[in-house]
Design a protein around this motif. Structure first.
Motif, short mmCIF file in Angstrom:
data_model
loop_
_atom_site.label_atom_id
_atom_site.label_comp_id
_atom_site.label_asym_id
_atom_site.label_seq_id
_atom_site.Cartn_x
_atom_site.Cartn_y
_atom_site.Cartn_z
N SER A 87 0.45 4.12 0.96
CA SER A 87 0.32 4.89 2.20
C SER A 87 0.66 4.07 3.43
N ARG A 113 0.88 -1.18 0.00
CA ARG A 113 0.00 0.00 0.00
C ARG A 113 0.92 1.23 0.00
N GLU A 154 -6.22 0.67 -3.07
CA GLU A 154 -4.85 1.11 -2.91
C GLU A 154 -3.88 -0.08 -2.88
N ARG A 168 3.66 9.54 0.63
CA ARG A 168 2.24 9.21 0.78
C ARG A 168 1.81 9.01 2.23
#
Length: 376
Positions: free
Chosen positions: A66, A64, A306, A166
Motif C-alpha cells: 500500500s 509495503r 504489511e 492497493r
C-alpha cells in the motif's frame, strides 16, 4: 498508474537467450565502440565476462504493497512520526518523504528529535530537521557503509514503490508530492562531492513502449525525466526494435551517504549506536519526538505485518571510465559507477535471504553479455 519497476518494464521485455556466456577479449576499450552508421549513437560497450567480476551482493528492499508510511501516532508519552516502506525507491524518495515527516515534527512544536535509523531515509530526515533549527540525535544499529541503503543501485527512479491496486487517491497525491520535491532537492547535490551525476538512460524493448499514466504523453514523470523521446532504429545500435531515452540522476550510495553523515555531524548532530527490540525502548529516549526510519525493522518493532522484503542482487564488474550511460530492460539493468559496472535485475518478493543466488547471477551476466554482443 503502474509504479512497480518490474511491472512497468513488462512492455520492455528482454529475453536473455540460452547461449553460453563467453569471455570478452582483452582489447582496449576504445576499440569496443560498436560499428555504427554515421549519425547513430556512438557508445562504448560494457565488457561483460565472469573474469571481470569483482563482487556480488544481495539486499532487501523494504516494500509495503500500500506504499510508504508517513504518519504520526502516540507511543507512550512520545510523538512517533513514521517514515518507512519505500520499496525499491528509498534513495529516490528520501528527500520527499523526509519533507513530509519533518513537517509533521514541525507542527508538534518540539525542538528535540530522535531519528531511528541511519540509512538514506533517516539521514535525509535528520538533515531537513536540522535545517528547521532542531536538535537531532540519530539512533541506529548500523551505520554506513553497513546499511541497506549502501546496497542500493542508486538510479533516481520512482518505481517499485507500491502495488497499483492497493493504494488510495490520497496516497497517490502524497506520492507525487514526494517525488517532485525529491527530484528538485537532489539536483543541488549534482557533482563528484556527493556522487550524484546526470546520465542518459536507454530503456529497451522488443514490443512498443506502454503509455502509462506516469510515462505517457501527459504523465507527470515526463517533466522530471528530461530529453525523453523514442529513438528510431536508424539512431541506435541496440538489439531491440524499440528504445526510449531520457536523462536521470545516478546517486552512488557510498560517497553520497558518507557526505550526508559528514553534513549531519558538522551541523551538530549526534549518532548513538543502539538497536531497538521493542517499542517500549523508544519511550525511554530523552527526546519527546521519535521519527521512525527503520525500514524493514518496522515490521517487528511496530507490528507492521504489511512490510515485506523484495530481494535484489547486484553483480559488479571492473570499472570502465568510458561508460557514462545507463541501460534498462525487463529484469536487466546496468549502471556505471565509480566502484564498478553494476549489473542487476532481480525482484524476489518475500525472500529474506541475503545470500546471493548463483543462478540469478548467471542469468544477469548472460543477459547483459548477449545484449552488448548484439550491438550492430
Amino acid at each position: 498508474m503502474c509504479v512497480n519497476r518490474r511491472d512497468a518494464l513488462k512492455g520492455v521485455a528482454f529475453t536473455a537467450g540460452s547461449i553460453l556466456l563467453e569471455g570478452c577479449s582483452h582489447r582496449r576499450s576504445r576499440s569496443l565502440v560498436s560499428r555504427q552508421a554515421p549519425g547513430r549513437l556512438q557508445l562504448p560497450k560494457v565488457l561483460v565476462s565472469p573474469e571481470r567480476e569483482i563482487r556480488t551482493i544481495a539486499g532487501l528492499r523494504p516494500f509495503r504493497p500500500s506504499g510508504f508510511r508517513v504518519a504520526t501516532e502516540k507511543v507512550g508519552d512520545k510523538l512517533c512520526v513514521h517514515n518507512y516502506g519505500h520499496g525499491g525507491a528509498g534513495i529516490t524518495l528520501s528527500w520527499g518523504t523526509a519533507r513530509l515527516a519533518s513537517e509533521a515534527v514541525r507542527t508538534s512544536g518540539h525542538r528535540q528529535v530522535a531519528v531511528a535509523g541511519c540509512g538514506v531515509v533517516g539521514l535525509s530526515t535528520a538533515r531537513l530537521l536540522q535545517q528547521m533549527g532542531m536538535d537531532v540525535t540519530i539512533y541506529a544499529k548500523a551505520l554506513p557503509p553497513d546499511t541497506t541503503s549502501n546496497v542500493a543501485g542508486g538510479l533516481w527512479d520512482p518505481f517499485s514503490v507500491f502495488d497499483d491496486d492497493r493504494v488510495s487517491s490520497a496516497f497517490r497525491e502524497q506520492f507525487m508530492s514526494a517525488v517532485r520535491f525529491a527530484h528538485t532537492y537532489f539536483q543541488a547535490f549534482a557533482g563528484d562531492e556527493y556522487g550524484v551525476h546526470w546520465r542518459p538512460v536507454y530503456l529497451m524493448s522488443q514490443t512498443p513502449m506502454p503509455e502509462t499514466d506516469m510515462l505517457g504523453p501527459q504523465g507527470f514523470l515526463r517533466g522530471l525525466l528530461p530529453e525523453m523521446r523514442d529513438l528510431s532504429q536508424e539512431e541506435h545500435a541496440f538489439p531491440f526494435p524499440y528504445v526510449r531515452t531520457f536523462r536521470s540522476m545516478l546517486i552512488e550510495p557510498h560517497p553520497y551517504l558518507r557526505a550526508l553523515m559528514r553534513d549531519f555531524h558538522l551541523a551538530g548532530g549526534r549518532i548513538v549506536v543502539q538497536e531497538f527490540h521493542e517499542v517500549s525502548e523508544l519511550t525511554r529516549l530523552a527526546q519527546p519526538v521519535v521519527v521512525n526510519c527503520t525500514g524493514l525493522g518496522a515490521r517487528a518493532l511496530f507490528g507492521d505485518d504489511e512490510m515485506l522484503p523484495i530481494k535484489g542482487q547486484l553483480t559488479f564488474l571492473l570499472p570502465q571510465e568510458e561508460i557514462d550511460y545507463i541501460t534498462l530492460a525487463s529484469n536487466l539493468y546496468m549502471f556505471p559507477r565509480r566502484d564498478g559496472i553494476l549489473l542487476g535485475g532481480t525482484f524476489v518478493r518475500g525472500d529474506w535471504s541475503l545470500e546471493p543466488d548463483p543462478l540469478a547471477k548467471e542469468r544477469i551476466l548472460r543477459g547483459h553479455a548477449e545484449m552488448f554482443r548484439g550491438w550492430s
